[in-house]
Design a protein around this motif. Structure first.
Motif, PDB file in Angstrom:
ATOM      1  N   VAL A 134      40.650  48.449  32.215  1.00 27.53           N
ATOM      2  CA  VAL A 134      39.494  47.693  31.729  1.00 27.53           C
ATOM      3  C   VAL A 134      38.861  48.463  30.580  1.00 27.53           C
ATOM      4  CG1 VAL A 134      37.283  46.646  32.371  1.00 27.53           C
ATOM      5  CG2 VAL A 134      39.086  46.860  34.078  1.00 27.53           C
ATOM      6  N   ARG A 135      38.468  47.731  29.526  1.00 25.10           N
ATOM      7  CA  ARG A 135      37.780  48.359  28.384  1.00 25.10           C
ATOM      8  C   ARG A 135      36.277  48.245  28.594  1.00 25.10           C
ATOM      9  NH1 ARG A 135      40.413  46.503  24.178  1.00 25.10           N
ATOM     10  NH2 ARG A 135      41.277  48.505  23.614  1.00 25.10           N
ATOM     11  N   ASN A 136      35.584  49.384  28.555  1.00 25.40           N
ATOM     12  CA  ASN A 136      34.124  49.409  28.628  1.00 25.40           C
ATOM     13  C   ASN A 136      33.604  48.789  27.338  1.00 25.40           C
ATOM     14  OD1 ASN A 136      31.396  50.282  28.234  1.00 25.40           O
ATOM     15  ND2 ASN A 136      31.721  51.861  29.784  1.00 25.40           N
ATOM     16  N   THR A 137      32.791  47.733  27.445  1.00 23.80           N
ATOM     17  CA  THR A 137      32.331  47.023  26.245  1.00 23.80           C
ATOM     18  C   THR A 137      31.335  47.841  25.427  1.00 23.80           C
ATOM     19  OG1 THR A 137      30.696  45.873  27.597  1.00 23.80           O
ATOM     20  CG2 THR A 137      32.733  44.708  27.136  1.00 23.80           C
ATOM     21  N   ASP A 138      30.626  48.795  26.038  1.00 28.43           N
ATOM     22  CA  ASP A 138      29.662  49.615  25.299  1.00 28.43           C
ATOM     23  C   ASP A 138      30.335  50.753  24.539  1.00 28.43           C
ATOM     24  OD1 ASP A 138      27.554  48.059  26.242  1.00 28.43           O
ATOM     25  OD2 ASP A 138      27.316  49.307  28.036  1.00 28.43           O
ATOM     26  N   SER A 139      31.247  51.480  25.177  1.00 29.41           N
ATOM     27  CA  SER A 139      31.848  52.660  24.564  1.00 29.41           C
ATOM     28  C   SER A 139      33.246  52.422  24.007  1.00 29.41           C
ATOM     29  CB  SER A 139      31.920  53.798  25.588  1.00 29.41           C
ATOM     30  OG  SER A 139      32.833  53.461  26.624  1.00 29.41           O
ATOM     31  N   GLY A 140      33.927  51.386  24.450  1.00 31.20           N
ATOM     32  CA  GLY A 140      35.291  51.119  24.015  1.00 31.20           C
ATOM     33  C   GLY A 140      36.335  51.927  24.769  1.00 31.20           C
ATOM     34  N   VAL A 141      35.915  52.756  25.700  1.00 26.57           N
ATOM     35  CA  VAL A 141      36.825  53.586  26.482  1.00 26.57           C
ATOM     36  C   VAL A 141      37.574  52.704  27.492  1.00 26.57           C
ATOM     37  CG1 VAL A 141      36.974  55.490  28.148  1.00 26.57           C
ATOM     38  CG2 VAL A 141      35.381  55.625  26.225  1.00 26.57           C
ATOM     39  N   ILE A 142      38.873  52.964  27.639  1.00 28.27           N
ATOM     40  CA  ILE A 142      39.670  52.220  28.610  1.00 28.27           C
ATOM     41  C   ILE A 142      39.758  53.036  29.890  1.00 28.27           C
ATOM     42  CG2 ILE A 142      41.943  51.271  29.131  1.00 28.27           C
ATOM     43  CD1 ILE A 142      42.256  50.713  26.133  1.00 28.27           C
ATOM     44  N   VAL A 143      39.375  52.408  31.012  1.00 27.52           N
ATOM     45  CA  VAL A 143      39.381  53.057  32.320  1.00 27.52           C
ATOM     46  C   VAL A 143      40.241  52.237  33.268  1.00 27.52           C
ATOM     47  CG1 VAL A 143      37.111  54.131  32.022  1.00 27.52           C
ATOM     48  CG2 VAL A 143      37.284  51.863  33.045  1.00 27.52           C
ATOM     49  N   SER A 144      40.636  52.862  34.374  1.00 28.14           N
ATOM     50  CA  SER A 144      41.387  52.152  35.420  1.00 28.14           C
ATOM     51  C   SER A 144      40.494  51.959  36.623  1.00 28.14           C
ATOM     52  CB  SER A 144      42.615  52.964  35.840  1.00 28.14           C
ATOM     53  OG  SER A 144      43.536  53.038  34.795  1.00 28.14           O
ATOM     54  N   GLY A 145      40.677  50.843  37.298  1.00 26.75           N
ATOM     55  CA  GLY A 145      39.866  50.575  38.475  1.00 26.75           C
ATOM     56  C   GLY A 145      40.502  49.535  39.378  1.00 26.75           C
ATOM     57  N   THR A 146      39.924  49.397  40.559  1.00 28.81           N
ATOM     58  CA  THR A 146      40.410  48.460  41.568  1.00 28.81           C
ATOM     59  C   THR A 146      39.539  47.213  41.567  1.00 28.81           C
ATOM     60  OG1 THR A 146      41.098  50.332  42.917  1.00 28.81           O
ATOM     61  CG2 THR A 146      40.958  48.201  44.016  1.00 28.81           C
ATOM     62  N   VAL A 147      40.173  46.049  41.579  1.00 27.21           N
ATOM     63  CA  VAL A 147      39.451  44.778  41.610  1.00 27.21           C
ATOM     64  C   VAL A 147      38.912  44.551  43.018  1.00 27.21           C
ATOM     65  CG1 VAL A 147      39.628  42.283  41.276  1.00 27.21           C
ATOM     66  CG2 VAL A 147      40.914  43.834  39.796  1.00 27.21           C
ATOM     67  N   MET A 148      37.633  44.280  43.118  1.00 28.32           N
ATOM     68  CA  MET A 148      36.978  44.045  44.402  1.00 28.32           C
ATOM     69  C   MET A 148      36.856  42.535  44.646  1.00 28.32           C
ATOM     70  SD  MET A 148      36.732  47.163  44.979  1.00 28.32           S
ATOM     71  CE  MET A 148      35.829  47.351  46.460  1.00 28.32           C
ATOM     72  N   ALA A 149      36.542  42.162  45.885  1.00 28.99           N
ATOM     73  CA  ALA A 149      36.471  40.744  46.279  1.00 28.99           C
ATOM     74  C   ALA A 149      35.390  39.978  45.517  1.00 28.99           C
ATOM     75  CB  ALA A 149      36.250  40.625  47.767  1.00 28.99           C
ATOM     76  N   ASP A 150      34.314  40.656  45.108  1.00 33.23           N
ATOM     77  CA  ASP A 150      33.233  39.968  44.388  1.00 33.23           C
ATOM     78  C   ASP A 150      33.482  39.858  42.891  1.00 33.23           C
ATOM     79  OD1 ASP A 150      32.894  42.605  43.690  1.00 33.23           O
ATOM     80  OD2 ASP A 150      30.806  42.747  44.321  1.00 33.23           O
ATOM     81  N   GLY A 151      34.658  40.295  42.419  1.00 27.50           N
ATOM     82  CA  GLY A 151      35.014  40.183  41.000  1.00 27.50           C
ATOM     83  C   GLY A 151      34.631  41.385  40.166  1.00 27.50           C
ATOM     84  N   THR A 152      34.046  42.402  40.769  1.00 28.44           N
ATOM     85  CA  THR A 152      33.730  43.632  40.035  1.00 28.44           C
ATOM     86  C   THR A 152      34.953  44.549  40.071  1.00 28.44           C
ATOM     87  OG1 THR A 152      32.854  44.759  41.986  1.00 28.44           O
ATOM     88  CG2 THR A 152      31.286  43.491  40.653  1.00 28.44           C
ATOM     89  N   VAL A 153      34.904  45.588  39.218  1.00 26.52           N
ATOM     90  CA  VAL A 153      35.981  46.573  39.188  1.00 26.52           C
ATOM     91  C   VAL A 153      35.397  47.937  39.528  1.00 26.52           C
ATOM     92  CG1 VAL A 153      37.727  47.695  37.753  1.00 26.52           C
ATOM     93  CG2 VAL A 153      37.274  45.248  37.472  1.00 26.52           C
ATOM     94  N   GLN A 154      35.905  48.532  40.594  1.00 29.48           N
ATOM     95  CA  GLN A 154      35.473  49.863  41.027  1.00 29.48           C
ATOM     96  C   GLN A 154      36.311  50.890  40.268  1.00 29.48           C
ATOM     97  OE1 GLN A 154      32.984  50.493  43.332  1.00 29.48           O
ATOM     98  NE2 GLN A 154      33.235  52.650  42.826  1.00 29.48           N
ATOM     99  N   VAL A 155      35.669  51.635  39.363  1.00 29.29           N
ATOM    100  CA  VAL A 155      36.361  52.590  38.503  1.00 29.29           C
ATOM    101  C   VAL A 155      36.765  53.820  39.310  1.00 29.29           C
ATOM    102  CG1 VAL A 155      36.140  54.035  36.441  1.00 29.29           C
ATOM    103  CG2 VAL A 155      35.087  51.756  36.491  1.00 29.29           C
ATOM    104  N   MET A 156      37.968  54.324  39.003  1.00 32.75           N
ATOM    105  CA  MET A 156      38.488  55.522  39.670  1.00 32.75           C
ATOM    106  C   MET A 156      38.062  56.775  38.933  1.00 32.75           C
ATOM    107  SD  MET A 156      42.378  54.527  40.317  1.00 32.75           S
ATOM    108  CE  MET A 156      42.858  52.848  40.575  1.00 32.75           C
TER     109      MET A 156
END
Length: 158
Positions: A134-156
């Motif tokens: 996922v690309r952080n829209t504020d910083s442009g940094v690409i991070v990896s994370g797990t998709v949660m049931a509510d549609g959010t992404v929990q960053v590792m």
């Protein structure tokens, strides 16, 4: 034919003056059921209960991990074209995507009692539990994370 439509046929017969109810179900009735489409289902289509039906399996050589109940396939998405009258393999199904590529999602990160949250854009489609970039829209940094049931992404953590 590998299966037949499910219907219970009751017949009665009279033996020595005693009325006996007998089931006309053949010996293969204990082989279980399978789910087949009533119409063509194309890749990417979500399966509803109205487009599939359960049938009795009549072929003892039918093998593989195929769907055995309508509830098992309802709400799932087809990976390939499913033809009417053919069993539905479980490998041909996937859960629906929780996040779509390019849509807005909420990123969250927590360590101890500290919680950080930010906006992000997924770089791929993903279902609940998938690890995505996922690309952080504020910083442009690409991070990896797990998709949660509510549609959010929990960053590792790195």
């Amino acid at each position: 034919m590998m299966f037949r439509r499910i219907r219970k046929i009751k017949t009665t017969c009279c033996i020595l003056g005693v009325l006996i109810a007998a089931s006309a179900a053949p010996a293969f009735a204990d082989m279980g059921t399978a789910v087949i489409p009533k119409q063509i289902i194309y890749p990417g289509e979500e399966i509803s209960a109205g487009v599939v039906e359960e049938v009795e399996v009549t072929n003892p050589k039918l093998a593989g991990e195929y769907a055995r109940s309508v509830e098992e396939v309802t709400g799932m998405v087809s990976n390939r074209t499913l033809l009417p009258g053919r069993t539905i393999l479980l490998s041909a199904l996937r859960p629906p995507y929780a996040v779509k590529r390019g849509s807005a999602v909420r990123l969250s990160f927590s360590i101890g009692s500290m919680q950080i949250s930010a906006g992000g854009t997924p770089l791929q489609d993903a279902a609940v539990g998938d690890v995505i970039r996922v690309r952080n829209t504020d910083s442009g940094v690409i991070v990896s994370g797990t998709v949660m049931a509510d549609g959010t992404v929990q960053v590792m953590a790195r």
